[in-house]
Design a protein around this motif. Structure first.
Motif, PDB file in Angstrom:
ATOM      1  N   CYS A 282      16.351 -29.347  41.400  1.00 61.37           N
ATOM      2  CA  CYS A 282      15.153 -28.697  41.926  1.00 61.37           C
ATOM      3  C   CYS A 282      14.628 -27.712  40.882  1.00 61.37           C
ATOM      4  N   PHE A 283      13.516 -28.050  40.271  1.00 64.93           N
ATOM      5  CA  PHE A 283      12.899 -27.209  39.240  1.00 64.93           C
ATOM      6  C   PHE A 283      11.924 -26.261  39.944  1.00 64.93           C
ATOM      7  N   ASP A 284      12.444 -25.156  40.441  1.00 66.66           N
ATOM      8  CA  ASP A 284      11.644 -24.279  41.290  1.00 66.66           C
ATOM      9  C   ASP A 284      11.114 -23.041  40.591  1.00 66.66           C
ATOM     10  N   LYS A 285      11.467 -22.843  39.315  1.00 67.25           N
ATOM     11  CA  LYS A 285      10.954 -21.711  38.547  1.00 67.25           C
ATOM     12  C   LYS A 285      10.714 -22.154  37.112  1.00 67.25           C
ATOM     13  N   ILE A 286       9.627 -21.646  36.547  1.00 61.85           N
ATOM     14  CA  ILE A 286       9.325 -21.973  35.160  1.00 61.85           C
ATOM     15  C   ILE A 286       9.782 -20.799  34.298  1.00 61.85           C
ATOM     16  N   ASP A 287      11.085 -20.762  34.023  1.00 62.07           N
ATOM     17  CA  ASP A 287      11.625 -19.691  33.192  1.00 62.07           C
ATOM     18  C   ASP A 287      12.800 -20.233  32.385  1.00 62.07           C
TER      19      ASP A 287
ATOM     20  N   CYS B  74      19.829 -43.015  37.503  1.00 54.85           N
ATOM     21  CA  CYS B  74      18.618 -42.188  37.570  1.00 54.85           C
ATOM     22  C   CYS B  74      18.972 -40.702  37.651  1.00 54.85           C
ATOM     23  N   PHE B  75      18.039 -39.877  37.194  1.00 55.58           N
ATOM     24  CA  PHE B  75      18.131 -38.430  37.369  1.00 55.58           C
ATOM     25  C   PHE B  75      16.746 -37.965  37.776  1.00 55.58           C
ATOM     26  N   PHE B  76      16.661 -37.297  38.938  1.00 52.21           N
ATOM     27  CA  PHE B  76      15.380 -36.946  39.547  1.00 52.21           C
ATOM     28  C   PHE B  76      15.142 -35.451  39.446  1.00 52.21           C
ATOM     29  N   VAL B  77      13.915 -35.065  39.039  1.00 51.19           N
ATOM     30  CA  VAL B  77      13.534 -33.655  38.937  1.00 51.19           C
ATOM     31  C   VAL B  77      12.251 -33.429  39.712  1.00 51.19           C
ATOM     32  N   ASP B  78      12.271 -32.442  40.614  1.00 47.79           N
ATOM     33  CA  ASP B  78      11.118 -32.151  41.458  1.00 47.79           C
ATOM     34  C   ASP B  78      11.124 -30.669  41.801  1.00 47.79           C
TER      35      ASP B  78
ATOM     36  N   PHE C 235      17.201 -43.529  33.450  1.00 46.76           N
ATOM     37  CA  PHE C 235      15.851 -43.209  33.900  1.00 46.76           C
ATOM     38  C   PHE C 235      15.765 -41.741  34.322  1.00 46.76           C
ATOM     39  N   ILE C 236      14.814 -41.003  33.766  1.00 47.21           N
ATOM     40  CA  ILE C 236      14.475 -39.666  34.228  1.00 47.21           C
ATOM     41  C   ILE C 236      13.282 -39.805  35.159  1.00 47.21           C
ATOM     42  N   LEU C 237      13.474 -39.526  36.445  1.00 52.22           N
ATOM     43  CA  LEU C 237      12.397 -39.602  37.436  1.00 52.22           C
ATOM     44  C   LEU C 237      11.794 -38.209  37.553  1.00 52.22           C
ATOM     45  N   SER C 238      10.575 -38.044  37.073  1.00 54.67           N
ATOM     46  CA  SER C 238      10.003 -36.713  36.947  1.00 54.67           C
ATOM     47  C   SER C 238       8.751 -36.534  37.797  1.00 54.67           C
ATOM     48  N   ASP C 239       8.759 -35.475  38.598  1.00 53.43           N
ATOM     49  CA  ASP C 239       7.540 -35.033  39.242  1.00 53.43           C
ATOM     50  C   ASP C 239       6.575 -34.546  38.162  1.00 53.43           C
ATOM     51  N   ILE C 240       5.293 -34.421  38.516  1.00 49.67           N
ATOM     52  CA  ILE C 240       4.293 -33.922  37.563  1.00 49.67           C
ATOM     53  C   ILE C 240       3.920 -32.473  37.876  1.00 49.67           C
ATOM     54  N   GLY C 241       3.437 -32.219  39.098  1.00 49.85           N
ATOM     55  CA  GLY C 241       2.955 -30.889  39.441  1.00 49.85           C
ATOM     56  C   GLY C 241       4.042 -29.837  39.440  1.00 49.85           C
ATOM     57  N   ASP C 242       3.872 -28.804  38.626  1.00 49.00           N
ATOM     58  CA  ASP C 242       4.794 -27.682  38.467  1.00 49.00           C
ATOM     59  C   ASP C 242       6.153 -28.088  37.911  1.00 49.00           C
ATOM     60  N   VAL C 243       6.239 -29.320  37.382  1.00 47.31           N
ATOM     61  CA  VAL C 243       7.385 -29.730  36.566  1.00 47.31           C
ATOM     62  C   VAL C 243       6.898 -30.050  35.159  1.00 47.31           C
TER      63      VAL C 243
ATOM     64  N   HIS D  34      12.268 -33.032  48.659  1.00 44.37           N
ATOM     65  CA  HIS D  34      12.281 -34.271  47.877  1.00 44.37           C
ATOM     66  C   HIS D  34      13.609 -34.426  47.142  1.00 44.37           C
ATOM     67  N   VAL D  35      14.139 -33.318  46.644  1.00 44.48           N
ATOM     68  CA  VAL D  35      15.435 -33.345  45.979  1.00 44.48           C
ATOM     69  C   VAL D  35      16.528 -33.749  46.968  1.00 44.48           C
ATOM     70  N   THR D  36      16.465 -33.194  48.174  1.00 45.88           N
ATOM     71  CA  THR D  36      17.436 -33.550  49.210  1.00 45.88           C
ATOM     72  C   THR D  36      17.380 -35.037  49.535  1.00 45.88           C
TER      73      THR D  36
END
Length: 228
Positions: free
Chosen positions: A192-197, A170-174, A5-13, A179-181
């Motif tokens: 933690c997907f904190d930059k879109i690059d 599971c693998f969680f991305v936020d 399972f990939i647990l994915s945030d929506i906003g800014d991910v 939330h990652v902690t």
């Protein structure tokens, strides 16, 4: 045990957010302080949190919030509900294609799960119009459907129970470190997907492989944004 399972945030991910848009627009329209507006819209008591959990319907949240804005000085016009709805719907913008395409590739082999604090109005107006994003999810466990939001102590417990998943599956991305902690505290591999690059995309792919996702699932995804 492999990742299922990939647990994915929506906003800014998966979808870009216009940061501070709602409070900026409301403050500008009514001549109010932006921080005061933010306090009313997002943080007063449990109203916003209950809305994101699905416990409060949109029209009730909107009515109470407009009443509170009036109490701090907003001169509400007859079109205030329509204007407030329009401002609310403008928060989420275009899809973040590199992640969306990566999830599309991984979705052939595992489940993509919405793990996002999002209310029904924002989802229906900001996510659903983008089929590339909305159709990614095998499980639509948005906070307003799950009845829990990230920040609730049992959020990850209830989410996993609904999926029938163990933490290591599971693998969680936020984009929010807290939330990652919290996910890691529950034993869930997280990023933690904190930059879109390009560098962050490459790091995400590396962490997926490190967590046990077969490299051919990750490196075989069809996009050229981040050749790693």
């Amino acid at each position: 045990m492999s990742i299922r399972f990939i647990l994915s945030d929506i906003g800014d991910v998966l979808v870009r957010i216009r940061r501070f848009h709602r409070e900026e627009q409301l403050a500008k329209r009514y001549g109010l302080d932006q921080q005061e507006v933010r306090q009313v819209v997002y943080f007063e008591g449990e109203r916003m949190r209950a809305f994101e959990r699905g416990d409060v319907p949109w029209h009730v949240y909107r009515e109470v919030t407009l009443q509170r804005l009036a109490q701090i000085g907003a001169q509400l016009e007859p079109d205030a509900p329509a204007h407030f709805t329009r401002i609310w719907r403008e928060l989420l913008q275009e899809p973040i294609l590199p992640v969306a395409r990566l999830w599309m590739a991984l979705g052939r082999h595992m489940n993509i799960v919405s793990a996002s604090n999002i209310d029904s109005q924002s989802y229906e107006s900001g996510v659903a119009p983008h089929p590339m994003v909305a159709n990614l999810f095998h499980h639509h466990t948005h906070s307003y459907r799950l009845g829990r939001r990230k920040g609730d102590p049992d959020y990850f417990i209830k989410l996993r129970r609904q999926l029938g998943a163990q933490p290591e599956q599971c693998f969680f991305v936020d984009d929010m470190p807290e939330h990652v902690t919290a996910a890691r505290a529950h034993g869930i591999p997280s990023f933690c997907f904190d930059k879109i690059d390009a560098a962050t995309i490459c790091e995400l792919k590396a962490r997926l492989i490190e967590a046990g996702v077969p490299s051919e699932f990750v490196t075989g995804s069809s996009f050229n944004f981040a050749p790693c």
